[in-house]
Design an enzyme around this catalytic site. Structure first.
Site, short mmCIF file in Angstrom:
data_model
loop_
_atom_site.label_atom_id
_atom_site.label_comp_id
_atom_site.label_asym_id
_atom_site.label_seq_id
_atom_site.Cartn_x
_atom_site.Cartn_y
_atom_site.Cartn_z
N ASP A 158 17.34 63.86 70.98
CA ASP A 158 16.36 62.84 70.63
C ASP A 158 15.23 62.65 71.65
O ASP A 158 14.23 62.01 71.32
CB ASP A 158 17.05 61.50 70.35
CG ASP A 158 17.57 61.43 68.91
OD1 ASP A 158 16.95 62.04 68.02
OD2 ASP A 158 18.58 60.75 68.68
N TYR A 174 18.82 55.72 63.47
CA TYR A 174 19.69 55.03 64.43
C TYR A 174 18.95 54.14 65.40
O TYR A 174 17.86 54.47 65.85
CB TYR A 174 20.43 56.06 65.28
CG TYR A 174 21.85 56.30 64.83
CD1 TYR A 174 22.72 55.24 64.60
CD2 TYR A 174 22.33 57.59 64.65
CE1 TYR A 174 24.01 55.46 64.18
CE2 TYR A 174 23.63 57.82 64.23
CZ TYR A 174 24.46 56.75 63.98
OH TYR A 174 25.73 56.97 63.58
N HIS A 205 30.13 63.21 63.22
CA HIS A 205 29.19 63.70 64.23
C HIS A 205 29.61 63.17 65.58
O HIS A 205 30.40 62.23 65.68
CB HIS A 205 27.76 63.26 63.90
CG HIS A 205 27.60 61.79 63.70
ND1 HIS A 205 27.95 61.16 62.52
CD2 HIS A 205 27.19 60.81 64.54
CE1 HIS A 205 27.73 59.86 62.64
NE2 HIS A 205 27.28 59.62 63.86
N ASP A 242 22.04 59.15 90.82
CA ASP A 242 21.90 59.65 92.18
C ASP A 242 22.29 58.52 93.15
O ASP A 242 21.45 57.69 93.49
CB ASP A 242 20.46 60.13 92.42
CG ASP A 242 20.29 60.77 93.80
OD1 ASP A 242 21.20 60.65 94.64
OD2 ASP A 242 19.22 61.37 94.03
N ASP A 258 23.71 65.72 99.72
CA ASP A 258 23.12 64.77 98.79
C ASP A 258 23.60 65.15 97.39
O ASP A 258 23.27 66.21 96.88
CB ASP A 258 21.59 64.83 98.87
CG ASP A 258 20.94 63.65 98.15
OD1 ASP A 258 21.67 62.84 97.55
OD2 ASP A 258 19.69 63.55 98.18
N HIS A 318 32.07 60.06 66.12
CA HIS A 318 31.79 59.11 65.04
C HIS A 318 32.16 59.74 63.70
O HIS A 318 31.53 60.69 63.27
CB HIS A 318 30.31 58.73 65.08
CG HIS A 318 29.97 57.52 64.27
ND1 HIS A 318 28.71 56.99 64.22
CD2 HIS A 318 30.74 56.74 63.49
CE1 HIS A 318 28.72 55.94 63.41
NE2 HIS A 318 29.94 55.77 62.96
CU LIG Z 1 27.02 57.85 64.71
#
Ligand SMILES: [Cu+2]
Ligand SMILES: *[C@@H]1O[C@H](CO)[C@@H](O)[C@H](O)[C@H]1NC(C)=O
Ligand SMILES: *[C@@H]1O[C@H](CO)[C@@H](O)[C@H](O)[C@H]1NC(C)=O
Ligand SMILES: *[C@@H]1O[C@H](CO)[C@@H](O)[C@H](O)[C@H]1NC(C)=O
Ligand SMILES: *[C@@H]1O[C@H](CO)[C@@H](O)[C@H](O)[C@H]1NC(C)=O
Ligand SMILES: *[C@@H]1O[C@H](CO)[C@@H](O)[C@H](O)[C@H]1NC(C)=O
Ligand SMILES: *[C@@H]1O[C@H](CO)[C@@H](O)[C@H](O)[C@H]1NC(C)=O
Ligand SMILES: *[C@@H]1O[C@H](CO)[C@@H](O)[C@H](O)[C@H]1NC(C)=O
Ligand SMILES: *[C@@H]1O[C@H](CO)[C@@H](O)[C@H](O)[C@H]1NC(C)=O
Ligand SMILES: *[C@@H]1O[C@H](CO)[C@@H](O)[C@H](O)[C@H]1NC(C)=O
Ligand SMILES: *[C@@H]1O[C@H](CO)[C@@H](O)[C@H](O)[C@H]1NC(C)=O
Length: 804
Positions: free
Chosen positions: A406, A487, A535, A544, A691, A702
């Site tokens: 996304d 969503y 899904h 960090d 580091d 889901h």
């Molecule tokens: Cu879902």
């Protein structure tokens, strides 16, 4: 609301449609291969929710950031200057977006180039110059048979005669900041699908009483899957396209309504006359050609089912009789005094009870946090979401092809105005955000909220026969919601008095369902012809941590069963347990899954700064909710090398200026060859007093059931990781807060009630302050949708559009 002349139209991306673009020309360019929204964000000012009444409840106090926010987005002036500078470079051969076709080169994005940590730290530590500011730019080269995106670095800023333009390559481990685009001709492709639909119009009308003609009046939609399939050997670019009926009401039910009829196309190259149909799929049967499909349809045995019909089952407004008392006012939280946190609007810097941090905001990810300090000491250099994946599966090609990354669509532009009093308490302080989009700057007001909140249970308590104490669990929340098509992702960072930070994502909105046909192994049957469609959601975060400086180690603490004979156990073996403290010393061992039974915890510690007991101070990372997830699929056929960050729950790598992010936003354009391949971060380097950067995943598996109708609920679909001190303080910092009460008693007599100087909230509160006036709400709609037939204006809610 000031808006430019806008038009809208559904365009497909990933089998979902995008409402794109400020002009018809933009829309041409708007599919795979073109970038939906190009934006840049910055957090603007607060707009406090004023109130009247005897209790004071003003806006957050004005904090003063000790330093400039070097992570803040480009200002409007900087972005305008960079845009102008780019247009002056003849070799880019740019056309203004407003005039561009899919055969012109255009500027997609102009954003701050995140400063190198090696340059930022000296400044943040007070012993170095402020890092020089640079811009990045994403240019879409389309005046070519093989269109691509290219990243540039422009600087130093402000633009002067010293400013140069160079290819930006160092943050990208592909070697170049360059990404091929395989479907730059989105409008031509939709016209091609209209032509394909015309060739089976009789069948579509019989099956669905509709056809697709690439017009806004269509009640049937079709578009390509996300991502496209690219065959490395032949160069062929193909995709499956599934028909979807349009919603018939205001509700955004497009992702619930599927037909199950899909067609595979070959869209290789930029000459639409060479594109072709590679077969059809319906109800478990594959037909190699349109002729085969047609003869099967008419041979008398073809069985078809009416697609889902829009209706009350997809509506979200309340239904049924009102529950007892449900229409009377419920408990509501109020803020009886001025906010107890400070905000520096100019620098987007926030201070609360010992915590302080800067906010950044980008197109790809929305808000991120920098330089989080507690009691003046840096704990976290950077914390923020990197990518969110929703990976589907199904017995048919439509659902099997769907895998969204996304950040391609952008979390920044899709963070809209929050609904005051519902998304956040009415007393919350709000920040506006702004972003760059193809030579325009847009702002979304009130799109981040900040508020203190009582968790509703005490953070600590104890009672004995002579006293009881209990401490309120007041915490600070920073929240935003990004709606990516169907969503809604709610992102939250919460700060607690025990020194911990909780990172949460919740999901609501409409599921992307499948047509119910021979797919019982891929989900539940949840409505007439609707499958819930399984899904996985996996959201990758960068963390960090810097514990007393950057030289840190990764401790694993495991509780293990054991059988021991102790000197005192008279030779009898005792079945018991103990702890196993070890260090993960190399990137070879740093791809980690949470242990079964939560037996192991992981902490970033500093071995060089043991506390007075010899223990290493640190912060541990652990899931709070049962649900955090890595991807179930191994070696995803759809997403290939683009999701090497999704195979485990947790990763640790050495920090590098050349690895600022785990992903590149536009990798889904060619998933086999990502511009950033997270897998390449692992090269066996030491994790001992180096580091270290942690990447962890939130998410959930889901398998939607009927309880996901009409919408998935946040209370169920949520995932949280806590970052909490471990041996960092000599005792719990919760003792810093005076929001506790101690009652000393002796049998039946209260001897003393201690309130530690805390003022009581005895003012009279004007309850009308809890009711926001939402008549100026500007949140509204999405810039682009992944589902068809969005009824409203794609730019609704965007204000202050300025042409740069
Ligand atoms: Cu879902
Ligand atoms: C678009 O093209 C027109 C006509 O050539 C020109 O006048 C205008 O300046 C162009 N717009 C931009 C933003 O370049
Ligand atoms: C520059 O772009 C235009 C389209 O905007 C194209 O026609 C022309 O060939 C390009 N010139 C070069 C040198 O690539
Ligand atoms: C750059 O600009 C500065 C001041 O504007 C000027 O002094 C300098 O000579 C310029 N340098 C070049 C190489 O043009
Ligand atoms: C669609 O069909 C029309 C009419 O046959 C044709 O002119 C056009 O080129 C086709 N477009 C595409 C993209 O296939
Ligand atoms: C088919 O759609 C038309 C409108 O396009 C509508 O008038 C008609 O009632 C529909 N027929 C059926 C059987 O649903
Ligand atoms: C009709 O089509 C189906 C599916 O392709 C096939 O199995 C069947 O044999 C065909 N029947 C006739 C009569 O052609
Ligand atoms: C302790 O953990 C290390 C690393 O995971 C492992 O090699 C070792 O066997 C464990 N020791 C015991 C006693 O389980
Ligand atoms: C992933 O799958 C592809 C295609 O099946 C295969 O070529 C490749 O070797 C696999 N990679 C791994 C790491 O298993
Ligand atoms: C950031 O660090 C990289 C790697 O060392 C270097 O190539 C690059 O020039 C630095 N960027 C800036 C803006 O200084
Ligand atoms: C809400 O705000 C609108 C616009 O400012 C105003 O016209 C309206 O009177 C307000 N409503 C209430 C109940 O205050």
């Amino acid at each position: 609301m000031k808006m430019k002349g806008l038009s809208l139209g559904p365009l497909a991306i990933g089998g979902f449609s995008i409402i794109a673009a400020a002009s018809p020309t933009y829309m041409k360019n708007f599919m795979h291969g073109t970038l939906p929204v190009a934006l840049k964000g910055s957090v603007l000012q607060t707009s406090g929710q004023n109130s009247t009444g005897s209790c004071s409840s003003g806006t957050a106090s004005t904090a003063k950031a000790p330093l400039q926010n070097i992570f803040a987005a480009l200002t409007a002036d900087e972005a305008a200057a960079v845009t102008k500078f780019l247009h002056q470079q003849p070799e880019l051969n740019l056309t203004a977006n407003a005039n561009a076709t899919s055969w012109d080169n255009v500027i997609v994005l102009v954003e701050l180039l995140q400063p190198n940590k090696s340059d930022a730290l000296p400044y943040l530590n007070g012993d170095g110059e402020i890092p020089r500011r640079y811009s990045s730019a994403t240019i879409q080269f389309q005046a070519t048979e093989e269109p691509y995106l290219q990243e540039y670095i422009i600087g130093p800023l402000p633009v002067s005669n010293e400013t140069t333009l160079e290819s930006l390559n160092y943050p990208f481990n592909k070697g170049v900041g360059k990404q091929r685009i395989f479907n730059a001709d989105a409008e031509a492709y939709q016209q091609f699908l209209a032509n394909v639909s015309a060739s089976v119009e009789d069948i579509l009308i019989e099956m669905f009483n509709a056809t697709y003609s690439n017009s806004l009046e269509d009640t049937l939609f079709i578009g390509p899957s996300d991502p496209l399939w690219i065959d490395d050997d032949t160069g062929a670019v193909t995709t499956w396209n599934e028909y979807n009926p349009a919603p018939t009401d205001i509700f955004n039910t497009g992702s619930l309504l599927r037909t199950g009829l899909a067609v595979r196309t070959d869209l290789t190259g930029r000459n639409p006359s060479k594109w072709s149909v590679l077969g059809w799929y319906y109800n478990g049967e594959f037909y190699k050609t349109t002729e085969d499909f047609r003869s099967a349809f008419y041979n008398g045995t073809f069985e078809f089912f009416k697609p889902g019909v829009d209706g009350d089952w997809g509506a979200t407004s309340p239904s049924g009789p009102v529950l007892p008392h449900d229409d009377t006012p419920p408990p509501v939280s109020v803020q009886p005094a001025d906010p107890r946190f400070g905000v520096d609007n100019e620098e987007t810097y926030i201070e609360w009870m010992g915590f302080s941090f800067f906010l950044g905001f980008t197109r790809d990810t929305g808000m991120r946090l920098f330089d989080i300090k507690y009691n003046g000491e840096r704990i976290v250099y950077e914390l923020g979401m990197q990518e969110a994946m929703a990976h589907y599966a199904g017995s048919g090609p439509g659902q099997s092809s769907l895998s969204f990354l996304d950040s391609y669509y952008g979390f920044g532009p899709n963070a809209f105005e929050l609904v005051n009093g519902y998304d956040c308490p009415a007393y919350a302080t709000y920040l506006d955000t702004s972003f760059y989009w193809r030579e325009e700057r847009h702002s979304h007001k009130n799109s981040i909220c900040i508020f203190e909140h009582d968790a509703g249970y005490p953070i600590a308590r104890h009672s004995a026969n002579n006293y009881v104490y209990t401490t309120k669990n007041i915490h600070l929340v920073v929240r935003s919601v990004s709606t990516l098509g169907n969503y809604d992702y709610l992102f939250e960072y919460a700060f607690f008095h025990d020194g911990s930070i909780h990172v949460t994502v919740r999901a609501s909105g409409y599921i992307a369902a499948a047509f119910w046909a021979k797919n019982e192994d891929y989900g539940f049957h949840i409505h007439d012809t609707v499958s819930g469609s399984m899904h996985d959601h996996v959201l990758n975060y960068k963390l960090d941590l810097d514990i007393h400086g950057t030289k840190n180690s990764l401790m694993k603490l495991e509780v293990i069963p054991t059988t021991e004979i102790y000197p005192w156990s008279a030779g009898v073996p005792r079945n018991t347990m103990k702890v196993n403290k070890t260090f993960i010393e190399s990137e070879d061992d740093s791809k980690i899954n949470w242990a079964p039974n939560n037996a192991a915890t992981y902490a970033i510690v500093n071995k060089d700064t043991p506390n007075k007991w010899g223990e290493y101070p640190g912060y541990k990372i652990a899931p709070v909710t049962a649900s955090t997830a890595h991807l179930t699929i191994v070696n995803s056929t759809n997403l290939k090398n683009s999701i090497n960050w999704a195979s485990h729950h947790l990763y640790a790598v050495q920090q590098k200026d050349t690895e600022p992010r785990s992903v590149y936003a536009f990798s889904s354009l060619d998933t086999a060859h990502p511009v950033v391949d997270f897998g390449k971060f692992f090269d066996g380097e030491s994790l001992v007093q180096e580091d270290i950067v942690i990447y962890f995943n939130l998410g959930m598996h889901h398998v939607p059931d009927t309880q996901d109708l009409p919408n998935t609920v946040f209370s169920h679909a949520q995932s949280t990781v806590a970052i909490s001190p471990q041996n960092y303080y000599l005792q719990n910092p919760v003792r810093q807060t005076v929001q506790q009460i101690e009652i000393d008693y002796d049998l039946d007599t209260v001897l003393n009630i201690k309130k530690f100087g805390v003022q009581d909230a005895v003012c009279s509160y004007d309850m009308s302050n809890t009711i926001a006036n939402l008549s100026n709400y500007e949140g509204g709609d999405l810039i682009m949708r992944k589902w068809p037939y969005d009824p409203s204006n794609p730019f609704f809610g965007m204000t202050e559009v300025e042409t740069i």
